[in-house]
Write an enzyme that holds these catalytic residues in place. Structure first.
Site, PDB file in Angstrom:
ATOM      1  N   TYR A 100      10.411  -3.348   3.863  1.00  0.00           N
ATOM      2  CA  TYR A 100       9.146  -3.199   4.591  1.00  0.00           C
ATOM      3  C   TYR A 100       9.369  -2.124   5.655  1.00  0.00           C
ATOM      4  O   TYR A 100       9.946  -2.381   6.698  1.00  0.00           O
ATOM      5  CB  TYR A 100       8.779  -4.537   5.217  1.00  0.00           C
ATOM      6  CG  TYR A 100       7.395  -4.666   5.809  1.00  0.00           C
ATOM      7  CD1 TYR A 100       6.468  -3.627   5.807  1.00  0.00           C
ATOM      8  CD2 TYR A 100       7.003  -5.877   6.377  1.00  0.00           C
ATOM      9  CE1 TYR A 100       5.213  -3.786   6.344  1.00  0.00           C
ATOM     10  CE2 TYR A 100       5.747  -6.054   6.922  1.00  0.00           C
ATOM     11  CZ  TYR A 100       4.847  -5.005   6.901  1.00  0.00           C
ATOM     12  OH  TYR A 100       3.591  -5.168   7.449  1.00  0.00           O
ATOM     13  N   LYS A 140       7.604  -1.328   0.732  1.00  0.00           N
ATOM     14  CA  LYS A 140       6.236  -1.377   1.242  1.00  0.00           C
ATOM     15  C   LYS A 140       6.144  -0.280   2.287  1.00  0.00           C
ATOM     16  O   LYS A 140       6.746  -0.359   3.358  1.00  0.00           O
ATOM     17  CB  LYS A 140       5.905  -2.741   1.853  1.00  0.00           C
ATOM     18  CG  LYS A 140       4.475  -2.796   2.405  1.00  0.00           C
ATOM     19  CD  LYS A 140       4.140  -4.120   3.061  1.00  0.00           C
ATOM     20  CE  LYS A 140       2.720  -4.082   3.627  1.00  0.00           C
ATOM     21  NZ  LYS A 140       2.363  -5.328   4.349  1.00  0.00           N
TER      22      LYS A 140
END
Length: 313
Positions: free
Chosen positions: A149, A177
């Site tokens: 992330y 992400k």
């Protein structure tokens, strides 16, 4: 505790590659007062699971994971997994204490997770070597894939392209992400093809997929998920005119859902449609009355895919 000298880590057991393509919903966590509303959570997951989405992310930033204690996080995960009825579920993991993060991975090892969504350690702002240590140690401890992330505006830590490329060599680190805010880095990762690139900023979904990204983890997918799935499929099929029409219809609501800190606008919208209370845990606050009214106006101008559910179980 892993050594900061960064020795070669123990080679983990093989992990099958998972395809993280498609639209993933980082599910919001409903509250009644200050208590997690599991009935509302279950009903929301059940509604969304049949809309063509790829799966769910539990206890991400949209799910207010930082405001949940570990027992509450476990309970939210269990509710989401049960209601998902076989759709894959990724679990969020954040923090700044590596030992605690590894304990968390071990604690949930018995759950059939599709993966971990792991952010960089916040507040301490480690070096690039320290960031590699963090993600690789968590990946070594995990039995399932890891999605990196990359969200420096929340963590204070920027993952450089070279670091992401090094992490891609770990057979459990399989996707990113992308909230990094660096278009050149995004394009380079897509061109490399070693990590699956998922748009993490909702407004970048169209451009990320058009460049070759594989999907998105998008809070706005709570609203009209079928239409967003259709748009993403049209991009993948090269039908850009149709994709543009769909995107232009979604864009005003998408912008409104991030006009104030997430997930306050999203919860206001879901509350208007009967899915949950608009309650957030402090220090998060509810959407302003002006934005709530804007959301009502946008909803009235569209046929909502999330019909009111005042009689939900």
């Amino acid at each position: 505790m892993p050594s900061l000298s960064h020795p070669a880590h123990v080679t983990p057991a093989p992990t099958p590659r998972r395809d993280f393509a498609g639209l993933w919903v980082p599910i919001a966590t409903p509250f009644t007062g200050d208590v997690v509303d599991h009935a509302a959570l279950r009903a929301l997951v059940q509604r969304l699971r049949g809309t063509g989405i790829a799966g769910f992310v539990a206890c991400g930033s949209t799910g207010e994971a930082a405001a949940l204690d570990l027992h509450e996080q476990d309970a939210v995960l269990d509710t989401v997994m049960e209601a998902a009825a076989g759709l894959p579920v990724v679990m969020g993991l954040s923090g700044h204490h590596l030992g605690h993060a590894l304990e968390r991975v071990r604690h949930l090892a018995s759950r059939p997770l599709a993966g971990w969504l792991v952010s960089a350690p916040h507040y301490i702002r480690p070096s690039q070597a320290g960031l590699r240590l963090w993600f690789e140690a968590i990946a070594d401890a995990s039995a399932c894939p890891v999605i990196v992330y990359d969200i420096p505006y929340r963590t204070g830590a920027t993952l450089e392209l070279a670091t992401l490329r090094a992490l891609a060599a770990h057979q459990r680190i399989q996707a990113v992400k992308d909230c990094g805010g660096d278009a050149a880095k995004t394009q380079a990762l897509i061109a490399d093809g070693t990590l699956q690139v998922l748009a993490g900023e909702d407004g970048n979904i169209f451009s990320t997929l058009a460049l070759g990204g594989v999907g998105a983890i998008a809070a706005s997918a709570h609203w009209q998920p079928e239409r967003l799935v259709e748009c993403m499929l049209a991009i993948g099929q090269g039908d850009l005119m149709r994709a543009q029409r769909l995107w232009q219809a979604l864009a005003p609501m998408m912008a409104a859902l991030f006009a104030e800190p997430n997930p306050a606008p999203l919860k206001a919208l879901l509350a208007q449609q009967g899915w949950m209370e608009a309650t957030l845990r402090a220090p998060m606050t509810q959407a302003s009355p002006a934005l709530a009214q804007r959301l009502r106006e946008l909803t009235s101008s569209h046929k909502s895919e999330l019909a009111p559910a005042l009689n939900r179980p």
